[in-house]
Design a protein around this motif. Structure first.
Motif, PDB file in Angstrom:
ATOM      1  N   PRO A   1       0.874  -0.969  -0.429  1.00  0.00           N
ATOM      2  CA  PRO A   1      -0.310  -0.075   0.021  1.00  0.00           C
ATOM      3  C   PRO A   1       0.594   1.067   0.098  1.00  0.00           C
ATOM      4  O   PRO A   1       0.335   2.044  -0.278  1.00  0.00           O
ATOM      5  N   ALA A   2       1.804   1.167   0.925  1.00  0.00           N
ATOM      6  CA  ALA A   2       2.873   2.931   0.238  1.00  0.00           C
ATOM      7  C   ALA A   2       2.751   3.208  -0.932  1.00  0.00           C
ATOM      8  O   ALA A   2       3.550   4.019  -1.190  1.00  0.00           O
ATOM      9  N   THR A   3       3.483   1.925  -1.635  1.00  0.00           N
ATOM     10  CA  THR A   3       3.826   1.738  -3.215  1.00  0.00           C
ATOM     11  C   THR A   3       2.682   2.302  -3.688  1.00  0.00           C
ATOM     12  O   THR A   3       2.888   3.339  -4.838  1.00  0.00           O
ATOM     13  N   ALA A   4       2.051   1.714  -3.413  1.00  0.00           N
ATOM     14  CA  ALA A   4       0.436   2.535  -4.411  1.00  0.00           C
ATOM     15  C   ALA A   4       0.132   3.730  -3.957  1.00  0.00           C
ATOM     16  O   ALA A   4      -0.110   4.208  -4.565  1.00  0.00           O
ATOM     17  N   ASP A   5       0.307   3.899  -2.160  1.00  0.00           N
ATOM     18  CA  ASP A   5       0.580   5.754  -1.942  1.00  0.00           C
ATOM     19  C   ASP A   5       0.957   6.382  -3.487  1.00  0.00           C
ATOM     20  O   ASP A   5       0.313   7.271  -4.015  1.00  0.00           O
ATOM     21  N   ALA A   6       2.361   5.990  -3.311  1.00  0.00           N
ATOM     22  CA  ALA A   6       2.955   7.089  -3.655  1.00  0.00           C
ATOM     23  C   ALA A   6       2.945   7.086  -5.459  1.00  0.00           C
ATOM     24  O   ALA A   6       2.592   8.398  -5.737  1.00  0.00           O
ATOM     25  N   ALA A   7       1.790   6.443  -5.740  1.00  0.00           N
ATOM     26  CA  ALA A   7       2.214   6.075  -7.400  1.00  0.00           C
ATOM     27  C   ALA A   7       0.640   6.835  -7.080  1.00  0.00           C
ATOM     28  O   ALA A   7       0.117   7.016  -8.803  1.00  0.00           O
ATOM     29  N   GLY A   8       0.080   8.004  -6.245  1.00  0.00           N
ATOM     30  CA  GLY A   8      -1.234   8.401  -6.094  1.00  0.00           C
ATOM     31  C   GLY A   8      -2.683   7.596  -5.850  1.00  0.00           C
ATOM     32  O   GLY A   8      -3.314   8.444  -6.840  1.00  0.00           O
ATOM     33  N   ILE A   9      -2.135   5.932  -5.713  1.00  0.00           N
ATOM     34  CA  ILE A   9      -3.562   5.231  -6.048  1.00  0.00           C
ATOM     35  C   ILE A   9      -4.411   5.905  -4.009  1.00  0.00           C
ATOM     36  O   ILE A   9      -3.377   5.389  -3.138  1.00  0.00           O
ATOM     37  N   ASN A  10      -5.345   5.881  -4.525  1.00  0.00           N
ATOM     38  CA  ASN A  10      -5.667   6.344  -2.899  1.00  0.00           C
ATOM     39  C   ASN A  10      -6.278   4.833  -2.081  1.00  0.00           C
ATOM     40  O   ASN A  10      -7.697   3.890  -2.392  1.00  0.00           O
ATOM     41  N   VAL A  11      -5.572   4.550  -1.564  1.00  0.00           N
ATOM     42  CA  VAL A  11      -5.528   3.323  -1.140  1.00  0.00           C
ATOM     43  C   VAL A  11      -6.987   3.509  -0.512  1.00  0.00           C
ATOM     44  O   VAL A  11      -7.412   1.960  -0.134  1.00  0.00           O
ATOM     45  N   SER A  12      -7.345   4.099   0.459  1.00  0.00           N
ATOM     46  CA  SER A  12      -8.816   3.493   1.772  1.00  0.00           C
ATOM     47  C   SER A  12      -9.338   3.264   0.721  1.00  0.00           C
ATOM     48  O   SER A  12     -10.601   2.537   0.780  1.00  0.00           O
ATOM     49  N   ARG A  13      -9.722   4.421  -0.374  1.00  0.00           N
ATOM     50  CA  ARG A  13     -10.927   4.183  -1.196  1.00  0.00           C
ATOM     51  C   ARG A  13     -11.204   3.058  -1.800  1.00  0.00           C
ATOM     52  O   ARG A  13     -12.077   1.798  -1.931  1.00  0.00           O
ATOM     53  N   TYR A  14     -10.128   2.155  -2.487  1.00  0.00           N
ATOM     54  CA  TYR A  14      -9.818   0.601  -2.893  1.00  0.00           C
ATOM     55  C   TYR A  14     -10.520  -0.055  -2.298  1.00  0.00           C
ATOM     56  O   TYR A  14     -10.563  -0.598  -2.976  1.00  0.00           O
ATOM     57  N   ARG A  15      -9.376   0.148  -1.416  1.00  0.00           N
ATOM     58  CA  ARG A  15      -9.923  -1.234   0.095  1.00  0.00           C
ATOM     59  C   ARG A  15     -11.450  -1.073   0.256  1.00  0.00           C
ATOM     60  O   ARG A  15     -12.134  -1.981   0.544  1.00  0.00           O
ATOM     61  N   TYR A  16     -11.956   0.255   0.667  1.00  0.00           N
ATOM     62  CA  TYR A  16     -13.703  -0.033   0.423  1.00  0.00           C
ATOM     63  C   TYR A  16     -14.228  -0.135  -0.463  1.00  0.00           C
ATOM     64  O   TYR A  16     -14.968  -1.494  -0.021  1.00  0.00           O
ATOM     65  N   ALA A  17     -13.706   0.045  -1.507  1.00  0.00           N
ATOM     66  CA  ALA A  17     -15.075  -0.283  -2.581  1.00  0.00           C
ATOM     67  C   ALA A  17     -14.299  -2.329  -2.783  1.00  0.00           C
ATOM     68  O   ALA A  17     -15.550  -2.118  -3.079  1.00  0.00           O
ATOM     69  N   ALA A  18     -13.224  -2.720  -2.349  1.00  0.00           N
ATOM     70  CA  ALA A  18     -12.929  -3.903  -2.658  1.00  0.00           C
ATOM     71  C   ALA A  18     -14.584  -4.817  -1.902  1.00  0.00           C
ATOM     72  O   ALA A  18     -14.109  -5.643  -1.830  1.00  0.00           O
ATOM     73  N   THR A  19     -13.390  -4.092  -0.891  1.00  0.00           N
ATOM     74  CA  THR A  19     -14.614  -4.508   0.488  1.00  0.00           C
ATOM     75  C   THR A  19     -15.984  -5.153   0.365  1.00  0.00           C
ATOM     76  O   THR A  19     -16.486  -5.763   1.070  1.00  0.00           O
ATOM     77  N   CYS A  20     -16.520  -3.794  -0.256  1.00  0.00           N
ATOM     78  CA  CYS A  20     -17.556  -3.482  -0.574  1.00  0.00           C
ATOM     79  C   CYS A  20     -18.463  -4.654  -1.616  1.00  0.00           C
ATOM     80  O   CYS A  20     -19.550  -5.070  -1.375  1.00  0.00           O
ATOM     81  N   ILE A  21     -18.006  -4.524  -2.801  1.00  0.00           N
ATOM     82  CA  ILE A  21     -18.416  -4.818  -3.226  1.00  0.00           C
ATOM     83  C   ILE A  21     -17.776  -6.534  -3.703  1.00  0.00           C
ATOM     84  O   ILE A  21     -19.206  -7.695  -3.698  1.00  0.00           O
ATOM     85  N   GLY A  22     -16.871  -7.506  -3.119  1.00  0.00           N
ATOM     86  CA  GLY A  22     -16.611  -8.743  -2.441  1.00  0.00           C
ATOM     87  C   GLY A  22     -17.351  -9.288  -1.248  1.00  0.00           C
ATOM     88  O   GLY A  22     -17.427 -10.352  -1.852  1.00  0.00           O
ATOM     89  N   CYS A  23     -18.420  -8.515  -0.240  1.00  0.00           N
ATOM     90  CA  CYS A  23     -18.517  -9.287   0.440  1.00  0.00           C
ATOM     91  C   CYS A  23     -19.993  -8.918  -0.280  1.00  0.00           C
ATOM     92  O   CYS A  23     -21.039  -9.443  -0.592  1.00  0.00           O
ATOM     93  N   ALA A  24     -20.983  -7.950  -1.140  1.00  0.00           N
ATOM     94  CA  ALA A  24     -21.412  -8.118  -2.462  1.00  0.00           C
ATOM     95  C   ALA A  24     -22.209  -9.453  -3.293  1.00  0.00           C
ATOM     96  O   ALA A  24     -23.266 -10.211  -2.998  1.00  0.00           O
ATOM     97  N   ILE A  25     -20.517  -9.941  -3.468  1.00  0.00           N
ATOM     98  CA  ILE A  25     -20.700 -11.040  -4.158  1.00  0.00           C
ATOM     99  C   ILE A  25     -20.931 -11.785  -3.264  1.00  0.00           C
ATOM    100  O   ILE A  25     -21.582 -13.299  -3.008  1.00  0.00           O
TER     101      ILE A  25
END
Lengths: 315, 513
Positions: free
Chosen positions: A183-207
């Motif tokens: 995640p540190a690398t992703a963050d440095a590359a400008g990726i919003n870590v929190s947003r990705y984690r929220y989205a992936a978890t919610c979609i994953g749980c829905a499935i």
């Protein structure tokens, strides 16, 4: 034999939903042990929605609505569980293992209440989920294996294939995997870590929630009599078994399904030794873990920061 | 100057908790130029660069790019101004290929196409003479290949100003040469390059200009053509400052610890200690000077039994029995019981030695719990010890039951050193025991170490401030890139002498041009 295979597929797809959802979640670095609870809640929401719709519509129930409403309700229920998990672990920085186990206990409680409240018989609704192509019967074994299933079975495979494609072949998938690996690398590359984690978890749980619905409505034909958290644990084991690949999980889930019900199709097995057979999927998972650990190939390891929370260093 | 500088800093200052990390720094670099930033550890080089790269925000001063004043608030802003930084610690995803890492996080409308990206990576490689397979996975790469990926990543994003934070620290001399060739090619291509380093010969062979920082302050910039090693060293270490630490003559010196040809490799297989040999005497403070990361930590850990020794011997003369033991064959527990104590104060202070969430008494018990005889904890001894340390060392704490993590850095260090001293060691190793401490607290620690020396303990002191090393220690060994580059008598040595030894790497000092 044919019946055994068809049952394996029907059961396996419940696992497949769960493991696809959990794989998406784990790719973001979240180890969600709440999957059994998510499946319970998902199934409860779906069944309750179906119960309400059918008592409203009576005999005029429309196939499309009778299927569509529970699916949406299930996914919403699952997503809410994912939202709770993400809120606790990302925003409030709670421990992921503890949070997941809490969600499991919570979900089991919800489903027990549902069984007691609605009488546990959803066979009326189940009809809609098990009905299939009318011409399947005319095509012999081919039709029996490939075309005799309800809508959720096909949905599971489609979702697994789409997930696999998104994870490996798109920018979003690349970013998501980076978040789970480092995640540190992703963050440095400008990726919003929190947003990705929220989205992936919610979609994953829905499935994953759909797995619960599939188990109740399709495999059990609507006769919900016992708690289904075992299905959730198997789904998590399946994630490990398939080394975090949803496409492999399509086959893996059928194998799991077959192993789980094998005892019922072998004559002369005592009641006690049936339970031994039910252990087989877990034993197989342990064997897979042993092999992947020995080979130590980096591609077959879990996401590197799985289970670890990420906070940007403040200074 | 007729042309405007590619990037110019004017009066930049940055404070961390009231302490200046950078003060009134002025820098400028033109297009097609290589600028070296030279300075000791803690002189603020990395902080300064982080301000250009958008990781920190300057408290005072102004940054100009192509003559225009700019505000850089985040790495994204820096990228917008075509600034790219290659950090000392690589930010790469191990299971991804080079190309995947390079395009990670780039937002653009074009289709996600790894093949096209790989082609573009190859183009960049050919242009500057990099040698890398775009499809190779990071975890299969050597350190120098990983660094190459980091550099390409920055170039791929179109950077014109490249900042490299100690790029040669992890490279072999051959790899360093290769990197320098690439950097020269980039300079000729019109890029501006800033390189942080403390190796003098590299500065002289590579850069066009050198800017020197000392303890956060900007000393000056000179053209490399006018510089030589002694001018740069003097700019780097500055004039001697008198500290007035009491120092007694060493008495009753016996050989306590004899290190012979010690060789260690770290987890990545990089050699961190190379044929290190020295002797520590009782009743003496032996200083170890060197740029951070030159192998000091591994050396102490090897003696304490925490680091695997590949070759060599660590002989310990036991004053009680008169026997000579090889510590290499002993477990950390046995080594501790022999009286060899490590009070290691790592960068994050609580990392080794103390448990932050436990109170002072419990932390004392970490060293004594095995002495208990019943199945219940015996808390009285540790409590007395904790209270004694709080009183003797003037630890500022509400009481002995406060979790250690709530104390200030200096007080944590006092507790750590105090606990190790309480065990009446025969060898006491202290690494950076005064890092981050104020003057008063530092002197408390110096006095503690001096008292131990008078008691006949062999004290090994790893420090970073040369003034302190010269005034506190009896002898100083200088370590550079894992090898001992020299041993000096602290009473007669000068800072320049030690500074030169620190920046020289014995094994391959002559090879890099």
């Amino acid at each position: 034999m044919l019946a055994f295979l068809v049952s394996s597929i029907r059961l396996g797809m419940a696992f497949l939903f769960g493991s696809t959802g959990e794989t998406i979640t784990e790719k973001s670095g979240h180890l969600n042990l709440g999957i059994p609870g998510v499946m319970c809640v998902g199934a409860s929401c779906g069944c309750f929605a179906e119960y309400l719709y059918l008592s409203e519509a009576g005999p005029n129930a429309n196939y499309f609505l009778a299927v569509f409403i529970p699916i949406i309700a299930t996914m919403l229920g699952g997503a809410v569980m994912g939202l709770i998990f993400s809120f606790l672990t990302v925003t409030l920085r709670a421990n992921q293992n503890v949070t997941g186990l809490v969600l499991t206990t919570f979900g089991v409680g919800v489903s027990d209440y549902m069984i007691a409240e609605t009488g546990a018989v959803y066979s009326k609704g189940s009809r809609f989920f098990t009905s299939s192509f009318p011409f399947a019967e005319d095509l012999g074994w081919f039709g029996e294996i490939f075309l005799s299933h309800g809508i959720l079975i096909y949905l599971a495979i489609i979702i697994a294939l789409v997930s696999s494609f998104v994870l490996t072949k798109t920018r979003v998938g690349l970013n998501l995997r980076a978040v789970g690996e480092n995640p540190a690398t992703a963050d440095a590359a400008g990726i919003n870590v929190s947003r990705y984690r929220y989205a992936a978890t919610c979609i994953g749980c829905a499935i994953a929630g759909l797995g619960g619905l599939s188990f109740i409505m399709d495999y059990l034909n609507g006769n919900w009599e016992y708690c289904i958290d075992a299905i959730g644990w198997l789904a998590i084991a399946l994630v490990i078994f398939t080394v975090w690949k949803p496409s492999v999980a399509i086959i893996g889930s059928i194998i799991f399904g077959a192993l789980y019900i094998a005892s019922s199709y072998i004559t002369g097995v005592s009641f006690a030794s049936k339970e031994i057979f039910k252990m087989l999927p877990y034993v197989v998972t342990i064997i897979v873990l042993v092999f992947t650990s020995i080979r130590n190939k980096r591609e077959n390891q879990p996401p590197q920061s799985l289970g670890l929370s990420y906070f940007r260093e403040e200074r | 100057m007729a042309e405007t500088a590619a990037i110019e800093l004017k009066n930049i200052s940055k404070y961390f908790g009231g302490k200046a990390a950078n003060k009134n720094v002025n820098l400028s670099i033109n297009t097609g130029e290589i600028l070296s930033i030279l300075g000791e550890n803690g002189s603020g080089k990395t902080t300064l660069m982080n301000m250009i790269a958008g990781i920190y925000f300057p408290d005072e001063g102004q940054i100009f790019i192509d003559g225009k004043a700019v505000v850089i608030r985040s790495p994204k802003d820096a990228f917008k101004y075509k600034i790219g930084m290659i950090h000392q610690h690589f930010k790469l995803v191990d299971v991804f290929s080079a190309t995947e890492n390079i395009i990670l996080g780039i937002e653009n409308k074009e289709k996600y196409d790894l093949k096209a990206a790989a082609e573009k990576v190859k183009e960049i490689c050919e242009r500057y003479g990099f040698d890398i397979d775009p499809m190779k996975k990071i975890h299969e790469m050597s350190v120098s290949e990983k660094q190459t990926v980091e550099i390409i990543k920055v170039l791929y994003r179109g950077a014109d100003i490249l900042i490299l934070d100690e790029p040669t620290a992890v490279l072999t001399p051959q790899e360093t040469q290769k990197l320098f060739n690439v950097l020269r090619k980039m300079r000729d291509d019109g890029k501006s390059i800033i390189i942080i380093t403390h190796k003098l010969h590299e500065v002289l062979s590579l850069s066009d200009k050198v800017a020197v920082l000392r303890k956060g302050e900007y000393v000056g910039t000179i053209n490399t053509a006018e510089a030589d090693e002694s001018i740069l060293t003097e700019m780097m270490v500055g004039k001697k400052v008198s500290l007035n630490i009491d120092r007694s003559e060493p008495e009753n010196c016996e050989e306590r610890l004899v290190i012979k040809n010690l060789n260690c490799v770290d987890r990545e297989g990089v050699k961190v200690l190379n044929d290190v040999s020295f002797t520590a005497y009782s009743g003496e403070i032996l200083g170890i000077a060197g740029i951070a990361g030159s192998g000091q930590r591994e050396l102490l850990e090897a003696i304490a039994g925490l680091q695997k020794v590949n070759e060599g011997e660590i002989l310990y003369n036991n004053p009680k029995t008169g026997e000579c033991d090889n510590l290499r064959d002993k477990t950390p527990m046995q080594i501790r019981d022999l009286g060899v104590r490590l009070s290691f104060v790592p960068e994050d202070r609580l990392g080794m030695g103390l448990v932050g969430n436990m109170d002072i008494i419990d932390n004392m018990m970490l060293r004594s719990y095995r002495k208990g005889h019943s199945m219940f904890l015996e808390r009285k001894g540790p409590r007395d010890l904790a209270e004694k340390i709080i009183k003797d060392l003037e630890v500022v704490t509400p009481d002995a039951k406060t979790p250690v993590r709530r104390l200030s850095g200096g007080n944590i260090q006092k507790i750590l050193v105090g606990r190790e001293i309480a065990a009446a060691p025969t060898v006491l190793m202290a690494a950076y025991p005064v890092r981050g401490l104020d003057i008063g607290a530092s002197y408390t620690i110096y006095n503690l170490l001096n008292k131990q020396k008078e008691k006949g303990v062999a004290v090994i002191f790893v420090g970073e401030d040369l003034d302190v090393l010269i005034e506190l220690c009896d002898r100083i060994i200088v370590i550079g890139s894992g090898s001992i580059t020299g041993t000096v008598d602290a009473r007669t040595a000068t800072k320049e002498e030690i500074g030169l030894l620190m920046t020289k790497s014995a094994a391959h000092g002559g090879e890099a041009e």
